[in-house]
Scaffold this motif. Structure first.
Motif, PDB file in Angstrom:
ATOM      1  N   LEU A 113      -1.009  -2.369  -6.994  1.00 40.34           N
ATOM      2  CA  LEU A 113      -0.743  -3.237  -6.048  1.00 40.34           C
ATOM      3  C   LEU A 113      -0.323  -4.497  -6.912  1.00 40.34           C
ATOM      4  O   LEU A 113       0.367  -5.346  -6.332  1.00 40.34           O
ATOM      5  CB  LEU A 113      -1.940  -3.298  -5.190  1.00 40.34           C
ATOM      6  N   ASN A 154     -10.134   2.062  -5.226  1.00 42.74           N
ATOM      7  CA  ASN A 154      -9.387   3.049  -6.341  1.00 42.74           C
ATOM      8  C   ASN A 154      -8.725   1.979  -7.351  1.00 42.74           C
ATOM      9  O   ASN A 154      -7.686   1.339  -7.164  1.00 42.74           O
ATOM     10  CB  ASN A 154      -8.233   3.690  -5.343  1.00 42.74           C
ATOM     11  N   THR A 214      -8.995  -2.041  -1.773  1.00 36.70           N
ATOM     12  CA  THR A 214      -9.385  -0.589  -2.134  1.00 36.70           C
ATOM     13  C   THR A 214     -10.513  -0.567  -3.138  1.00 36.70           C
ATOM     14  O   THR A 214     -10.753  -1.488  -3.732  1.00 36.70           O
ATOM     15  CB  THR A 214      -7.880   0.028  -2.638  1.00 36.70           C
ATOM     16  N   ILE A 249      -6.982   2.624   1.654  1.00 37.17           N
ATOM     17  CA  ILE A 249      -6.735   1.074   1.194  1.00 37.17           C
ATOM     18  C   ILE A 249      -6.581   0.577   2.753  1.00 37.17           C
ATOM     19  O   ILE A 249      -6.331   1.242   3.693  1.00 37.17           O
ATOM     20  CB  ILE A 249      -4.988   1.260   0.814  1.00 37.17           C
ATOM     21  N   GLU A 276      -6.790   2.702 -10.122  1.00 36.30           N
ATOM     22  CA  GLU A 276      -5.271   2.843 -10.299  1.00 36.30           C
ATOM     23  C   GLU A 276      -4.566   2.271  -9.424  1.00 36.30           C
ATOM     24  O   GLU A 276      -3.581   1.462  -9.520  1.00 36.30           O
ATOM     25  CB  GLU A 276      -5.122   4.233 -10.460  1.00 36.30           C
ATOM     26  N   TRP A 277      -4.992   2.416  -7.983  1.00 39.18           N
ATOM     27  CA  TRP A 277      -4.088   1.892  -6.806  1.00 39.18           C
ATOM     28  C   TRP A 277      -4.126   0.263  -7.002  1.00 39.18           C
ATOM     29  O   TRP A 277      -2.931  -0.534  -6.729  1.00 39.18           O
ATOM     30  CB  TRP A 277      -4.369   2.171  -5.475  1.00 39.18           C
ATOM     31  N   ALA A 292       0.876  -0.978  -0.108  1.00 38.34           N
ATOM     32  CA  ALA A 292      -0.103   0.217   0.049  1.00 38.34           C
ATOM     33  C   ALA A 292       0.912   1.409  -0.016  1.00 38.34           C
ATOM     34  O   ALA A 292       0.629   2.321  -0.590  1.00 38.34           O
ATOM     35  CB  ALA A 292      -0.830   0.061   1.141  1.00 38.34           C
ATOM     36  N   ALA A 316       2.427   1.718  -3.493  1.00 40.50           N
ATOM     37  CA  ALA A 316       1.344   2.199  -4.354  1.00 40.50           C
ATOM     38  C   ALA A 316       1.271   3.745  -4.129  1.00 40.50           C
ATOM     39  O   ALA A 316       0.919   4.448  -5.148  1.00 40.50           O
ATOM     40  CB  ALA A 316       0.108   1.201  -4.251  1.00 40.50           C
ATOM     41  N   TRP A 317       1.437   4.230  -3.175  1.00 44.19           N
ATOM     42  CA  TRP A 317       1.169   5.468  -2.805  1.00 44.19           C
ATOM     43  C   TRP A 317       2.396   6.489  -2.880  1.00 44.19           C
ATOM     44  O   TRP A 317       2.554   7.711  -2.493  1.00 44.19           O
ATOM     45  CB  TRP A 317       0.753   5.826  -1.358  1.00 44.19           C
TER      46      TRP A 317
END
Ligand SMILES: *Cc1c(COP(=O)(O)O)cnc(C)c1O
Length: 376
Positions: free
Chosen positions: A213, A206, A204, A182, A208-209, A65, A68-69
């Motif tokens: 992931l 989202n 999540t 997330i 894109e995330w 996570a 990914a951020w």
């Protein structure tokens, strides 16, 4: 007596469990077999999340996570001081600074007023940029997301819900693993929903995330595993573990969680006049990863633990050492006086034997031993 009796659970599920494991052996589909996708779908449906990405363990889930951020050097991530090491470890692992926050003495979860205070303190110091908060659903009870969401919006932080212990818990009708931007969980055998080895998952809404992931999970893959477009890790969930979880999950959701509510209520009924029993807030529903009582002081706690041990009753101290006192963070110069609640909890908590297959006589046996000890 066992602290968490996984053998009793296996004997209850044996026929079905053996068949589902045999099926994986017969198909020899050990990596990314169809059971992994089936499990991801079942858990996404249960938590009402758009994506569930299974991975190798709960620690990797947290780290994936943060990756990914793109959280890293120069960033601050806020983490409760009273938790399992992973919740803070992953922050340092990606190069960011874990800023620990003291907890609430009733729920053991992050203290929201102190969270806001630590964010402002970090901003004022100017050394790191606040980016995210890891909220831990400790011992099975979700953190106070209504308050946390307001703080996160005010200070522009992302919420990473560490539901390693919280899977199956909820606030109202909304389930754990749906509160963070997330969320993550762990399938370590002793967790509320455990497999027969290591396992974890990330949740999540989202898109894109979720794509990121899935890429980070398999060596930063692009269009295939041999097209590598970023530095990732090898963190897949084994098909065998997915098959174990698919067998356990319906029983967990339909029977075990209910049974755990009854066991917790039974313990509390026995013990409430003798020790401080766990507090579950109105409208909150715990998945009872641990049933944790509080004693008067360290001497009474340690004395009780020895006394239980002599009677053949296992117990555990979660957690003995506040995060800010861990040697691994010695370079961070935390102020010990910022953490009075965690410092005290680490001296007085004791977690009791607890699992959905416990019998009433066993609960009574543990409770009687505790009553006798504290009334000595
Ligand atoms: C168990 C746990 C983890 C780590 O999970 P693993 O699957 O053991 O890596 C992370 N956070 C908390 C709060 C945990 O209890």
């Amino acid at each position: 007596m066992e602290f968490r009796d996984l053998k009793r659970q296996y004997s209850y599920l044996k026929d079905e469990m053996d068949a589902s494991m045999q099926k994986v052996l017969a198909d020899a589909n050990f990596i990314q077999g169809k059971q992994v996708a089936e499990l991801e779908k079942a858990l996404a449906d249960y938590t009402e999340m758009k994506h569930c990405v299974a991975c190798a363990n709960g620690t990797d889930a947290l780290q994936l996570a943060l990756m990914a951020w793109q959280i890293g050097p120069g960033d601050a991530v806020f983490v409760p001081d009273f938790t399992f090491f992973s919740s803070g470890e992953v922050v340092s692992a990606v190069g960011a600074a874990p800023v620990f926050v003291d907890v609430d003495a009733d729920t053991f979860n992050i203290d929201c007023a102190l969270l806001a205070h630590m964010i402002e303190k970090t901003e004022a110091e100017g050394k790191w940029t606040p980016k995210a908060v890891v909220t831990v659903d400790l011992f099975g009870q979700p953190a106070e997301y209504e308050k946390i969401r307001l703080i996160a919006e005010k200070y522009h932080l992302l919420i990473l819900e560490d539901a390693a212990q919280g899977f199956g818990g909820r606030i109202g009708e909304k389930r754990a693993c749906s509160f963070g931007d997330i969320a993550t969980t762990s399938f370590f055998p002793a967790k509320p929903l455990g497999c027969y080895g290591d396992g974890g998952a990330v949740f999540t809404d989202n898109d894109e995330w979720a794509e990121l992931l899935k890429s980070y999970r398999v060596h930063g893959k692009g269009s295939s595993k041999y097209d590598n477009i970023r530095i990732g890790m090898n963190s897949r969930l084994d098909t065998l573990q997915a098959a174990v979880l698919l067998t356990k999950f319906p029983v967990f959701a339909k029977e075990e969680l209910e049974r755990e509510q009854e066991i917790a209520a039974c313990y509390t009924e026995h013990l409430k006049d003798f020790v401080k029993t766990p507090v579950v807030r109105d409208g909150f529903y715990s998945s009872w990863a641990q049933y944790t009582i509080q004693l008067e002081d360290r001497e009474e706690r340690n004395g009780l633990q020895s006394c239980l041990k002599e009677l053949g009753i296992p117990s555990a101290v979660y957690y003995q050492k506040p995060m800010h006192r861990q040697q691994a963070f010695a370079n961070m110069s935390y102020e010990d006086t910022d953490y009075p609640v965690t410092n005290r909890l680490s001296e007085i908590v004791l977690s009791l034997p607890f699992h959905p297959y416990m019998k009433e006589e066993e609960i009574a046996l543990v409770a009687d031993a505790i009553k006798q000890y504290v009334s000595r």
